[in-house]
Design an enzyme around this catalytic site. Sequence first.
Site, PDB file in Angstrom:
ATOM      1  N   ARG A 194       0.850  -1.196   0.000  1.00 13.98           N
ATOM      2  CA  ARG A 194       0.000   0.000   0.000  1.00 13.98           C
ATOM      3  C   ARG A 194       0.882   1.240   0.000  1.00 13.98           C
ATOM      4  O   ARG A 194       1.006   1.931   1.018  1.00 13.98           O
ATOM      5  CB  ARG A 194      -0.924  -0.018   1.207  1.00 13.98           C
ATOM      6  N   ASP A 208       2.403   4.876  -0.215  1.00 13.54           N
ATOM      7  CA  ASP A 208       1.813   6.132   0.208  1.00 13.54           C
ATOM      8  C   ASP A 208       1.710   7.130  -0.947  1.00 13.54           C
ATOM      9  O   ASP A 208       2.245   6.913  -2.034  1.00 13.54           O
ATOM     10  CB  ASP A 208       2.655   6.759   1.321  1.00 13.54           C
ATOM     11  N   TYR A 234      12.754  -2.162  -1.398  1.00  8.12           N
ATOM     12  CA  TYR A 234      12.535  -0.747  -1.685  1.00  8.12           C
ATOM     13  C   TYR A 234      13.874  -0.068  -1.946  1.00  8.12           C
ATOM     14  O   TYR A 234      14.924  -0.500  -1.444  1.00  8.12           O
ATOM     15  CB  TYR A 234      11.872  -0.047  -0.497  1.00  8.12           C
ATOM     16  N   ARG A 289      10.864   5.198   4.990  1.00 10.22           N
ATOM     17  CA  ARG A 289      11.093   6.645   5.004  1.00 10.22           C
ATOM     18  C   ARG A 289      11.603   7.119   6.367  1.00 10.22           C
ATOM     19  O   ARG A 289      12.419   8.056   6.446  1.00 10.22           O
ATOM     20  CB  ARG A 289       9.807   7.363   4.627  1.00 10.22           C
TER      21      ARG A 289
END
Length: 257
Positions: free
Chosen positions: A60, A62, A122, A208
């Site tokens: 999901r 952002d 990522y 992040r």
Amino acid sequence: MQPESPAGAPRTFRATVEYDGTAYRGFQRQRRGVPSIQAELERALSQITGQPAGVLGAGRTDTGVHALGQVVSFTIEWPDRHGEQALLRALNANLPDDIAVRALAGAAPGFHPRFDARRRTYAYHILPGPVRRPLWRQRAWRVAQPLDVARMNAAAALLIGRHDFATFGRAPVGENTVREVYAAGWVAEGDFVIFRICANAFLQRMVRSLVGSLKEVGSGKWSVDDLAEALAAGERKRSATVAPAHGLYLMSVEYDD
């Protein structure tokens, strides 16, 4: 040879999707009128089949986050004689220019791109330098000061293994904040400093938050020990400022097959 599925028989598909997340409020479907990647995929499938279609995603992402390897699944009525490549072409013809299906194949009924995933990777792009780079303003985080990649790698090495990452994110479901990180590190590539991390799963905003804290190590505001203490604390307030979304990319999702 297996018999062809009759017209109208539901079939499950798995697809790899690439997108520029700049114009979207993340992957997950929002209220009507709010743009999301999931809503665009479902709209394209409905246009092709003439029926409502639901899409499941592996991650999901952002608002503003990009993807090169998001994995989705959906079940639609699609006869064998039409072929998977015809469906891929039809999807891309009906999707906006900032979303594309890179690969598509049949999947076993019940396949779930999120719950069946074993590893996710990522990448985060930082562009150090005192001068703004307009072409990269939605693709990388510009940081004015130089960064010490060796120090950031020393801190990133502490993340590898099974840890409670409560300092760096919130559990999407339940309260379990333990995750296993298989690889984490920084590389300098051209003008960029890029962080890559692979784990069994991630907390909300975990990557992040880690990038924001590792950047403090690279700038000299934090020591490597400061990062270690923040990780051990298990308190969200111990994280540094969360890095902006536009530098983050979902690179790949891996499965047992």
